[in-house]
Design a protein around this motif. Sequence first.
Motif, PDB file in Angstrom:
ATOM      1  N   VAL A 107      41.621 -30.929  -6.938  1.00  0.00           N
ATOM      2  CA  VAL A 107      42.851 -31.232  -7.961  1.00  0.00           C
ATOM      3  C   VAL A 107      44.045 -32.049  -7.206  1.00  0.00           C
ATOM      4  O   VAL A 107      44.757 -32.603  -7.806  1.00  0.00           O
ATOM      5  N   VAL A 108      43.845 -32.302  -5.807  1.00  0.00           N
ATOM      6  CA  VAL A 108      45.065 -32.860  -5.079  1.00  0.00           C
ATOM      7  C   VAL A 108      44.978 -34.437  -5.337  1.00  0.00           C
ATOM      8  O   VAL A 108      45.612 -35.369  -6.045  1.00  0.00           O
ATOM      9  N   LEU A 109      43.581 -35.018  -5.282  1.00  0.00           N
ATOM     10  CA  LEU A 109      43.085 -36.247  -5.343  1.00  0.00           C
ATOM     11  C   LEU A 109      42.834 -36.810  -6.769  1.00  0.00           C
ATOM     12  O   LEU A 109      42.747 -38.147  -6.972  1.00  0.00           O
ATOM     13  N   TYR A 110      42.493 -35.689  -7.798  1.00  0.00           N
ATOM     14  CA  TYR A 110      41.925 -36.031  -8.921  1.00  0.00           C
ATOM     15  C   TYR A 110      42.858 -37.199  -9.664  1.00  0.00           C
ATOM     16  O   TYR A 110      42.298 -38.005 -10.382  1.00  0.00           O
TER      17      TYR A 110
ATOM     18  N   LEU B 284      36.926 -43.743  -7.541  1.00  0.00           N
ATOM     19  CA  LEU B 284      35.838 -43.056  -7.922  1.00  0.00           C
ATOM     20  C   LEU B 284      36.005 -41.632  -7.122  1.00  0.00           C
ATOM     21  O   LEU B 284      35.937 -41.567  -6.103  1.00  0.00           O
ATOM     22  N   HIS B 285      35.485 -40.521  -8.238  1.00  0.00           N
ATOM     23  CA  HIS B 285      35.687 -39.262  -7.637  1.00  0.00           C
ATOM     24  C   HIS B 285      34.215 -38.677  -7.542  1.00  0.00           C
ATOM     25  O   HIS B 285      33.837 -38.163  -8.678  1.00  0.00           O
ATOM     26  N   LEU B 286      33.521 -38.620  -6.553  1.00  0.00           N
ATOM     27  CA  LEU B 286      32.130 -38.169  -6.634  1.00  0.00           C
ATOM     28  C   LEU B 286      31.754 -36.960  -6.014  1.00  0.00           C
ATOM     29  O   LEU B 286      32.311 -36.918  -4.704  1.00  0.00           O
ATOM     30  N   VAL B 287      31.451 -35.636  -6.758  1.00  0.00           N
ATOM     31  CA  VAL B 287      31.077 -34.651  -6.027  1.00  0.00           C
ATOM     32  C   VAL B 287      29.775 -34.647  -5.610  1.00  0.00           C
ATOM     33  O   VAL B 287      28.822 -34.699  -6.565  1.00  0.00           O
ATOM     34  N   HIS B 288      29.614 -34.373  -4.325  1.00  0.00           N
ATOM     35  CA  HIS B 288      28.131 -34.171  -3.859  1.00  0.00           C
ATOM     36  C   HIS B 288      27.898 -32.679  -3.549  1.00  0.00           C
ATOM     37  O   HIS B 288      28.264 -32.030  -2.940  1.00  0.00           O
TER      38      HIS B 288
ATOM     39  N   MET C 224      43.171 -39.070   2.198  1.00  0.00           N
ATOM     40  CA  MET C 224      44.202 -40.048   1.956  1.00  0.00           C
ATOM     41  C   MET C 224      45.024 -40.922   3.048  1.00  0.00           C
ATOM     42  O   MET C 224      45.174 -42.012   2.844  1.00  0.00           O
ATOM     43  N   PHE C 225      44.938 -40.340   3.954  1.00  0.00           N
ATOM     44  CA  PHE C 225      45.624 -40.962   5.204  1.00  0.00           C
ATOM     45  C   PHE C 225      45.034 -42.094   5.716  1.00  0.00           C
ATOM     46  O   PHE C 225      45.612 -42.977   6.060  1.00  0.00           O
ATOM     47  N   ARG C 226      43.696 -41.784   5.496  1.00  0.00           N
ATOM     48  CA  ARG C 226      42.811 -42.988   5.790  1.00  0.00           C
ATOM     49  C   ARG C 226      43.178 -44.488   5.169  1.00  0.00           C
ATOM     50  O   ARG C 226      42.769 -45.571   5.379  1.00  0.00           O
TER      51      ARG C 226
ATOM     52  N   ALA D 275      36.386 -45.069  -3.231  1.00  0.00           N
ATOM     53  CA  ALA D 275      35.694 -43.750  -3.711  1.00  0.00           C
ATOM     54  C   ALA D 275      35.957 -42.401  -3.028  1.00  0.00           C
ATOM     55  O   ALA D 275      36.122 -42.722  -1.555  1.00  0.00           O
ATOM     56  N   PHE D 276      36.238 -41.544  -3.552  1.00  0.00           N
ATOM     57  CA  PHE D 276      36.159 -40.187  -2.590  1.00  0.00           C
ATOM     58  C   PHE D 276      35.047 -39.383  -2.717  1.00  0.00           C
ATOM     59  O   PHE D 276      34.658 -39.093  -3.957  1.00  0.00           O
TER      60      PHE D 276
END
Lengths: 455, 467
Positions: free
Chosen positions: B49-52, B58-62, B175-177, B122-123
Amino acid sequence: MSKVKTARPNFVSTTNACKLCTPLGASLAFRGVEGAIPFLHGSQGCATYMRRYIISHFREPVDIASSALGEKNAIYGGGPNLKKGILNVMKKYEPKLIGVATTCLTETIGDDVPMYFGEFYKEFGDLDLPELVRVSTPSYNGTHMDGWHGAVRSMVEQLCLEKAPATGRVNILPSLVSCEDVRHLRDICDHFGIEATILPDISETLDGPALEDYVKIPEGGTPIGDIKTMSGSRATIEFGRCLPAKSGGASLEERFGIPNHRLGLPMGLRESDRFFETLEDISGKAMPRRYELERGRLVDAYVDGHKYIFGKRAVVYGEEDLVVGLCAFLSEIGVDVVLAGTGARNKGLEKAIAKVTDGVARIAPEVREAVDFHDIAAEAGELAPDLLVGHSKGYRYAKAWNVPLVRVGFPIHDRFGGQRTLTLGYKGTQALFDRVVNAVIEKKQADSPIGYGYI
Amino acid sequence: MRTTSSTILEERRDQIHRTGEGAIDIACNRESLAGAVSQRACVFCGSRVVLYPIADALHLVHGPIGCAVYTWDIRGSLSSGPELHRLSFSTDLQETDVIFGGEKKLAAALDELIDRHSPKAAFVYSTCIVGLIGDDLEAVCRKMTEKKGIPVLPVMSEGFKGNKRAGYLAACKAMFRLIGKGDTADISPVSINILGDFNLAGEIWIIREYFERMGVEVVANITGDGRVADIARCHGAALNLVQCSGATLDLAKMMQEEFGTPFKRVSYLGIEDMADSLYQVADFFKDMDPGIVERTQALVREELGKLMPELARYRRDLEGKKVAMYVGGSFKAFSLVKAFRHLGMKVVVVGSQTGTKEDYAELAEITDPGTVIIDDANPLELSHFIKEKDVDVFVGGVKERPIAYKLGVGFCDHNHERKEALEGFRGMLNFAREIHSSAMSPVWQFAPRRANRANLAKEARKEAANE
């Protein structure tokens, strides 16, 4: 472009899935039993996510317990939390049944739920224990429908243990249909003079009245006593042409010799006819006049409305058996199903659709198993559909293509009354038919610069 | 009426406190109790929810399909440009992947999806199962970063490794990266980052407009209507404003340590907190920009001039009504307690999923005696206190809605699925309107709990008249 029609050679990722995970289906099925509470053996998030998802559709309280496993439990096993969780649920909810479904987490760490149950009975046998039913639902295997059917079979096998004296009842395993559908099925049985054990029965537990108080577990649901004596029924009817071989109905037939009638969901005239004929056979009674009238009105409506919809092109998606039912119905009314898709795999969807559309469909639809909305969209562009039929999650595509979406199935998250949508029998088909025709008329009106007042 | 033993489990008693009854020492930030039917989600949910709302990533759920599908477009976070965040991507792990490992599938999925969507970053979210089978997300992401030339960032969010707060931290670490990579040359010295706002119903646009009117440059929205490039250069801003502290305070702290960026905690909900947040910013920059204080005062005056007469109309109806609230982060609760005072309403129950000891102490400070404060509640406890306190309106999210409705109580969705902007001065008016329409609808007189009470009162009057 040449690759469009081949079945996903490079399947690696999913975009906007057209399926849900197995424990959700099991939780829904457990919710249809009297005094039952679903319990997910896994981390806390699974239960919360599924509650939220289900609540958005039904707009009812949906309490699903969890063993709320943390890191330590994942390493040392979830048994202690499972037992503690069951005790806490007993204390707070006083359930008659706790339906335990596993998750990917507990399946992978190898938690042995039957063994934990054994230990639990040994340790707490002196307490007034609820029925405990377990079902294995690793979410990396199958879809929510597998979870649903698995839970139904588990309840039948773990509660109905011996041959009961003949009850004269009929078992109906309705699959995942709406609360209104279940109510309609019960009415139909009543009018045939049939006492039915509908498993599960979500008609009240997921569509309850306004009440004085917050009830811990809503009234209604299949009585546990009735489940225990399903072995004494005269027949079982289970809906689904894509059911697993090992279904609840098959188990009752195998173990107790209860004749199992496996029918498609009664959607459309011909599939409904099959259901009513089966009821006639089982009850030995002719079809009550009210259903003759319903059938007659439906045929009349088919005729009245045919011109608006003949040759319209529909994309249908969702649960495998719902897709089969919708294809049966749409083909009958002259709508060409150009694509029928489901997120499930290895369900024999193509064969089932061919069977129910035989003799009425002008074209055989493209049938796709294991698809997501990205795949459906990739093909649907070329297929130029006039309408979409399926659950709410197809909305963004319907919007993009500027075609109407007729909302059927689960979940309906962007409209009101999904739990009260009637789709089964002549009456349900009638409701669905009216919605399809009106969707096409509405679109025609909206696109017209004239704005005809008579259509 | 007191809490009955069957409603509140013994092990949860120390997570409930009543204002005024002794010093507050509420137990919190512990794992949810098995079988308690907690309203909480998991670590994965926290980071998701924070990054969404970072819209061009790209938000990939593994993991298996469920985690992705239940978070598909879960918030109404709006974007002024790309909308990649609104799609649901998953590796949809199958049994064979669980047995043989999912790294290959993850790499192939990233390859495919990055080519298809050309995201700016991409996360990759780790789920329970990935934590168990031990896929090396870090290595896959590193290789993919080299191959594709965009940051591919692992989010270590295995569902069972703590509670939602741990997920916030995982998101901040990811995010800090990104931060420190972009060019900061043309950033104004009077500049801020907005942290912990998720642009629900376009709220961040309201807030950004205020700052623009004050003459403050907003460098990055973190994360509502967020962009990867803005986050990469956000270390060039002079100040971080942290709203949802649970979600992004960790990031602010990391930035303070690494880049020396100071931060302030703010809130855009309600009148005082909104105004106070703007004044804090004006105060911070007043040496650099002497006109800013005056501009801010003018802004607040203008907005309040429009707002207050309209609020007064709602207040006439709402005066004296009682409110219960259950929210995700408790910081929001502080603002809401104050906002309700403007409507003449009294908060009598307040709870949160992820409050800290300090949060709860502050709640005890600002609430009236007798107010129930509760950590990590569940449906039975919530319904119990709603009844005990006889509230008129309940504030919560989708999971809480049917609890209120079954009890015949008005409900306001103040969670991440709201579709009405509730922030800012304009949002306060929307909020008042929503509370008004929740509390004043005639439907409540038909809800059995109220209808029966009305009938009883009628009977009593009749009896009294007969005597």
